[in-house]
Design a protein around this motif. Sequence first.
Motif, PDB file in Angstrom:
ATOM      1  N   VAL A  55       0.861  -1.177   0.000  1.00 45.23           N
ATOM      2  CA  VAL A  55       0.000   0.000   0.000  1.00 45.23           C
ATOM      3  C   VAL A  55       0.906   1.239   0.000  1.00 45.23           C
ATOM      4  N   PRO A  56       0.522   2.296  -0.721  1.00 46.20           N
ATOM      5  CA  PRO A  56       1.334   3.517  -0.709  1.00 46.20           C
ATOM      6  C   PRO A  56       1.561   4.024   0.723  1.00 46.20           C
ATOM      7  N   SER A  57       2.693   4.632   0.944  1.00 45.91           N
ATOM      8  CA  SER A  57       3.085   5.123   2.258  1.00 45.91           C
ATOM      9  C   SER A  57       2.019   6.040   2.867  1.00 45.91           C
ATOM     10  N   GLY A  58       1.731   5.839   4.139  1.00 43.65           N
ATOM     11  CA  GLY A  58       0.765   6.660   4.848  1.00 43.65           C
ATOM     12  C   GLY A  58      -0.677   6.230   4.664  1.00 43.65           C
ATOM     13  N   GLU A  59      -0.900   5.155   3.910  1.00 45.58           N
ATOM     14  CA  GLU A  59      -2.258   4.676   3.663  1.00 45.58           C
ATOM     15  C   GLU A  59      -2.393   3.233   4.137  1.00 45.58           C
ATOM     16  N   LYS A  60      -3.619   2.731   4.154  1.00 45.71           N
ATOM     17  CA  LYS A  60      -3.877   1.365   4.614  1.00 45.71           C
ATOM     18  C   LYS A  60      -5.055   0.787   3.846  1.00 45.71           C
ATOM     19  N   ILE A  61      -5.139  -0.529   3.838  1.00 48.24           N
ATOM     20  CA  ILE A  61      -6.288  -1.195   3.236  1.00 48.24           C
ATOM     21  C   ILE A  61      -7.430  -1.115   4.243  1.00 48.24           C
ATOM     22  N   CYS A  62      -8.572  -0.622   3.773  1.00 50.09           N
ATOM     23  CA  CYS A  62      -9.729  -0.413   4.652  1.00 50.09           C
ATOM     24  C   CYS A  62     -10.764  -1.529   4.522  1.00 50.09           C
ATOM     25  N   ALA A  74     -10.443  -7.230  -5.389  1.00 50.59           N
ATOM     26  CA  ALA A  74     -10.631  -5.789  -5.232  1.00 50.59           C
ATOM     27  C   ALA A  74     -10.579  -5.401  -3.761  1.00 50.59           C
ATOM     28  N   PHE A  75     -10.033  -4.199  -3.516  1.00 51.86           N
ATOM     29  CA  PHE A  75      -9.993  -3.665  -2.166  1.00 51.86           C
ATOM     30  C   PHE A  75      -9.998  -2.148  -2.232  1.00 51.86           C
ATOM     31  N   ILE A  76     -10.276  -1.529  -1.097  1.00 48.75           N
ATOM     32  CA  ILE A  76     -10.277  -0.075  -0.981  1.00 48.75           C
ATOM     33  C   ILE A  76      -9.187   0.300   0.001  1.00 48.75           C
ATOM     34  N   TYR A  77      -8.408   1.311  -0.345  1.00 49.68           N
ATOM     35  CA  TYR A  77      -7.366   1.780   0.555  1.00 49.68           C
ATOM     36  C   TYR A  77      -7.362   3.303   0.604  1.00 49.68           C
ATOM     37  N   GLY A  84     -10.855   6.006   0.113  1.00 51.86           N
ATOM     38  CA  GLY A  84     -11.686   5.952  -1.070  1.00 51.86           C
ATOM     39  C   GLY A  84     -11.005   5.560  -2.353  1.00 51.86           C
ATOM     40  N   ASN A  85      -9.850   4.909  -2.284  1.00 54.23           N
ATOM     41  CA  ASN A  85      -9.168   4.461  -3.496  1.00 54.23           C
ATOM     42  C   ASN A  85      -9.515   3.012  -3.771  1.00 54.23           C
ATOM     43  N   LEU A  86     -10.239   2.767  -4.858  1.00 50.54           N
ATOM     44  CA  LEU A  86     -10.563   1.401  -5.252  1.00 50.54           C
ATOM     45  C   LEU A  86      -9.414   0.847  -6.078  1.00 50.54           C
ATOM     46  N   GLN A  87      -8.922  -0.331  -5.715  1.00 48.21           N
ATOM     47  CA  GLN A  87      -7.839  -0.973  -6.454  1.00 48.21           C
ATOM     48  C   GLN A  87      -8.253  -2.393  -6.805  1.00 48.21           C
TER      49      GLN A  87
END
Length: 97
Positions: A55-62, A74-77, A84-87
């Motif tokens: 996951v990009p630095s400072g973010e987490k999978i929610c 699929a996941f949101i981080y 609110g980032n859908l990946q």
Amino acid sequence: MQSTAGSVVAAWNKASLGAAIIGTWVSGNDLVVITLEAVTAFKAASGIQDWRWPVPSGEKICRLSSTTSSPRGAFIYGTSDVCGNLQVIDLTTGKPV
């Protein structure tokens, strides 16, 4: 797991992944483990890491999908304030779709 004379022996284990596991998926011959910080695939037969998507630095999978649509998951981080980032990730290669 392997069974020997009435006892069960794990084929492999990961004593510490450095974070709490929030979910898992099975894809082909891989066990995909999702933590807050990464999505990591391990070869089911040996436990060897196949690929990892951090996951990009400072973010987490929610949140993550409860199932996959082979070969995609699929996941949101995001951050604690805005998650609110859908990946979507290719579970064969570990690359974003």
